[in-house]
Each structure stands twice: as C-alpha cells, then as structure tokens.
Write an enzyme that holds these catalytic residues in place. Sequence first.
Site, PDB file in Angstrom:
ATOM      1  N   GLY A  14       0.803  -1.215   0.000  1.00  0.00           N
ATOM      2  CA  GLY A  14       0.000   0.000   0.000  1.00  0.00           C
ATOM      3  C   GLY A  14       0.831   1.257   0.000  1.00  0.00           C
ATOM      4  CB  SER A  15       4.217   1.856  -0.738  1.00  0.00           C
ATOM      5  OG  SER A  15       4.474   0.863  -1.704  1.00  0.00           O
ATOM      6  N   GLY A  18       0.713   8.471   0.531  1.00  0.00           N
ATOM      7  CA  GLY A  18       0.640   8.628   1.978  1.00  0.00           C
ATOM      8  C   GLY A  18       1.829   8.092   2.749  1.00  0.00           C
ATOM      9  CB  ILE A  19       1.972   6.429   6.080  1.00  0.00           C
ATOM     10  CG1 ILE A  19       1.366   7.572   6.903  1.00  0.00           C
ATOM     11  CG2 ILE A  19       3.019   5.695   6.915  1.00  0.00           C
ATOM     12  CD1 ILE A  19       0.583   7.110   8.124  1.00  0.00           C
ATOM     13  N   GLY A  20       2.749   5.029   3.328  1.00  0.00           N
ATOM     14  CA  GLY A  20       3.472   3.963   2.642  1.00  0.00           C
ATOM     15  C   GLY A  20       4.500   4.494   1.668  1.00  0.00           C
ATOM     16  CB  SER A 141      -3.308   3.148  14.234  1.00  0.00           C
ATOM     17  OG  SER A 141      -4.050   4.266  14.661  1.00  0.00           O
ATOM     18  CE1 TYR A 154      -6.865   2.264  10.567  1.00  0.00           C
ATOM     19  CE2 TYR A 154      -6.965   3.548  12.584  1.00  0.00           C
ATOM     20  CZ  TYR A 154      -6.255   3.102  11.483  1.00  0.00           C
ATOM     21  OH  TYR A 154      -4.944   3.482  11.305  1.00  0.00           O
TER      22      TYR A 154
END
Length: 264
Positions: A14-15, A18-20, A141, A154
């Site tokens: 998932g890169s 965003g963060i990925g 998280s 979540y």
Amino acid sequence: MNIDLSNRRALVSGSSQGIGLAIATELARSGASVVVNGRSADKTRLAAASITDQLPGADVTAVTADLATAGGAEALYDLVPDLDILVNNLGIFGVRPVLEIDDDEWRRYFEVNVLSAVRLTRIYLAGMVERGWGRVLNIASDSAVVTPVEMVHYGVTKTALLAATRGFAKAAAGSGVTVNSVIVGPTHTPGVETFVADLVGDDLPWDQAEQKFMREHRPNSLIRRLIEPAEIGKVVVYLSSEFASVTTGGAIRADGGYVDSILP
C-alpha cells in the site's frame, strides 16, 4: 547515525501514496532496493517515479497487486520471491458509528488491515528465518490502544495487528529475524485531510482546521500537530537496520505522545 540498507530488498504494501510512499522513499534513501505496491498500475508507477525523481539512481520497482486478497499476495510472491524487509502498511479507515457497521464492513476491514499483513508475513517469514536475517514491520496506529468512538472497526483491526505481531515474533525467536509493530499517531496525509474535514468542517484554512482537529479530537498529542509521513519513514528505517537488532515483538510508538501511557 548512518543507516546503510544497501543489499537489502524491501517491500512496502500500500505504498502508492501517503505513509506507505514516505516509508518507501526513506528506505530507498538509506540504500535499500524497494518494491512499491498498489492496486492501481498508474498510481503505483507514478509513486515509484516520484522516488527516483527525488533519489536518482535508487533501485525502485513498481508491482501492482491487491494485497487484501490471497490471489494478490500470491501474484506478488511470484514476482518478488525473496525479501529482507517487509513493511505491512496497507490499511483503510473511515468514520462510521459503531452501531451502523455491518458484517460485510467488519470483514472488509479485517481482510485489508489484518489478513493482508498475516498473509504476507506467512509467505515471507520462513525465507527470512532460513537465511538468518529479516525485518517484518506492521504499521499499526494509536487507535489500537485508544479505540476511537468514530471508527471502532478500524481500532479493533489495529489491536489485532499488535497481537499478530507478537505471535509472529515468537515464531521467529532466535533466528535473527525481528518482527515489530509501529504505533503511528495522527499523521498528515491526504486521507487524513479528508477525515479532518469530515469532523471539523471544510470551511477553515488547513492550518486552522488542523489545530481545531488536534484540540478537539486528539487533545492527548504532546507535539500538538499532525505527524509528517517522512517522520514515520525514519522510524521504519531505524527498525529495519542492524541498530534495532534487539528490538522484536514490540509495539514501537511513533505517535507524538498521543497514547497517554508509559507503555502501549
């Protein structure tokens, strides 16, 4: 501290944004050969290109696969059979009153946020153990510890990810492979900008909206701002290195002090 990840191959699920993407960029900056992943071929290629634009000469490969499915994980493994560093970053989140979350949505959150990481770890961990070195990092998280009322599903999936991390770390005991979670605090991404707008409205300039969000919805933060994705990437780089050789089975906080506890 000079961290050199040359001769290490890393995958960040998932890169494509965003963060990925920030994690993949920081790993590449430290010399790792990086596999960027996403479901959209165009977005994934653009993400890989953004890294090489910043870091000419970086070894970056774009692999399109839906890692929330068993078929996607198998397709990835066919293309990338060996890894030194696995970063399970893929995840989804969204606001939903808990009494309105149906079974299908619960299942979707577990497929994406938990089983995607479990599958990839199961696929790659044995090879790491056999070679006597490896790093598995699950991006969790603060919601794993402080369940948010606006997105309980979540939070529950991220709690499950902490438990899975500890279990896989035990499976790798004594092998030279470490398995850890990174507890990420409120982070500045496009998705979070939308999330903030949903909670505080979209009529404020971004800096004011961020301040209002932190004040009203994340008051425990000790840095009193959203974390920048590159800051998470740097934590992942450290945990991927030889310097973190004795850190395993842990939930490492990169949360800006949001979790109001001396332990996760």
